[in-house]
Design an enzyme around this catalytic site. Structure first.
Site, PDB file in Angstrom:
ATOM      1  N   CYS A  74       0.519  -1.368  -0.302  1.00 24.43           N
ATOM      2  CA  CYS A  74      -0.065   0.010  -0.072  1.00 24.43           C
ATOM      3  C   CYS A  74       0.693   1.254   0.196  1.00 24.43           C
ATOM      4  O   CYS A  74       1.623   1.654   1.161  1.00 24.43           O
ATOM      5  CB  CYS A  74      -0.880  -0.041   1.298  1.00 24.43           C
ATOM      6  SG  CYS A  74      -1.847   1.514   1.471  1.00 24.43           S
ATOM      7  N   CYS A  77      -0.143   4.156   2.484  1.00 25.21           N
ATOM      8  CA  CYS A  77       0.197   3.658   3.807  1.00 25.21           C
ATOM      9  C   CYS A  77       1.523   3.828   4.205  1.00 25.21           C
ATOM     10  O   CYS A  77       1.991   4.468   5.288  1.00 25.21           O
ATOM     11  CB  CYS A  77       0.321   1.941   3.935  1.00 25.21           C
ATOM     12  SG  CYS A  77      -1.554   1.466   3.670  1.00 25.21           S
TER      13      CYS A  77
END
Length: 313
Positions: A74, A77
């Site tokens: 991700c 993230c």
């Protein structure tokens, strides 16, 4: 700002699949560590596993715990996590950051209803608190952390973790659970939500002021209702029948479970305004139940109660 995620109570999800992973904040072997990084990572930034989830939940009764749901693949993230870690370290023990790798911990991710990542929630006095989804600018993250500290103070959670005074591998001794609470948690882990409801109801019958049992009862009822629901199917059914109570209740429950509190309240308030007098009672009762899960002091609850009052009168 109080989020009610199904995983909030200790034992509220099956933690059997959880495992440790190295902290992304820890410096690689042989590299120069940043000042105080080892202390901050060990005490203030940690991973959640089946062994340590109960620890951070109990810790949230002393200091708010921010939960960062992330994954290695991700990109957003990786933008957000360093900001969360930086602010956590700056707060010097007033907040703990607990990280969940959703790939490594699918059942905990499911319990938090993480439909997209990064997703950030918090635990305050054992209760879940929604913070935000997606990569958020540092200034906005700081504002949300400040709101979290204010909410924590309102709930008597004003402690500061002594940084560096205990090693992360030292186990935390948890106070033994009351028998009926232990019975409820065991039932939840076995998927026996009806049994958990009975245990909590019995605990409340014995002690009507048992707020932990009251919170647990509300959450396990929500767990029971959303079990097996498919979000897309539920939304399609609700769109096809705008005044069908069961269809609208299902989406509202899923929204609450996923941290979309305002969406849930807005849906039910719109439903209350649209249906007839006979059906309004059921809608109002569901709203009041969800208000109890989120918390009376939450600004979204206050706003929704104000609109409900205007619709009533």
């Amino acid at each position: 700002m109080t989020d009610i995620s199904p995983a909030a109570l200790r034992g509220a999800v099956d933690l059997s699949a959880l495992r440790n992973r190295p902290s992304p904040s820890a410096a690689p072997a042989g590299s120069a560590a940043q000042p105080d990084s080892a202390v901050a990572s060990g005490a203030l930034i940690r991973d959640i596993t089946d062994e340590t989830f109960g620890e951070v939940l109990e810790l949230s009764r002393t200091v708010p715990v921010v939960v960062d749901l992330w994954a290695e693949w991700c990109g957003p993230c990786k933008q957000l996590s360093p900001i969360l870690e930086k602010i956590t370290q700056e707060l010097a023990g007033r907040v703990v950051l607990a990280k969940v790798d959703v790939d490594a911990n699918p059942q905990l991710a499911q319990g938090f209803r993480a439909q997209s990542i990064p997703m950030v929630v918090a635990l305050v006095a054992g209760q879940p608190v929604p913070m935000f989804n997606g990569a958020v600018p540092e200034e906005q993250v700081r504002q949300v952390f400040e709101q979290l500290l204010q909410l924590a103070a309102q709930n008597g959670v004003t402690g500061t973790l002594p940084v560096g005074e205990r090693k992360p591998e030292e186990p935390v001794e948890e106070a033994p659970l009351p028998p009926l609470h232990a019975e409820a948690f065991a039932a939840i882990e076995n998927g026996d939500y009806a049994g958990a409801v009975r245990a909590y109801e019995k605990a409340l019958a014995e002690n009507p002021r048992d707020e932990d049992a009251r919170a647990g009862l509300g959450q396990v009822r929500l767990l029971d209702r959303v079990q097996g629901l498919d979000l897309q199917q539920a939304r399609a059914a609700a769109a096809a029948a705008p005044q069908d109570l069961d269809a609208q209740f299902a989406v509202a429950d899923l929204d609450i479970a996923g941290g979309h509190v305002e969406d849930a309240f807005g849906r039910l308030l719109d439903l209350f305004a649209a249906v007839g007098t006979d059906e309004r009672t059921a809608v109002r009762e569901r709203l009041v139940e969800l208000f109890g899960l989120i918390g009376a002091d939450d600004p979204r609850v206050i706003s929704a109660r104000t609109r409900l009052s205007s619709l009533l009168f």
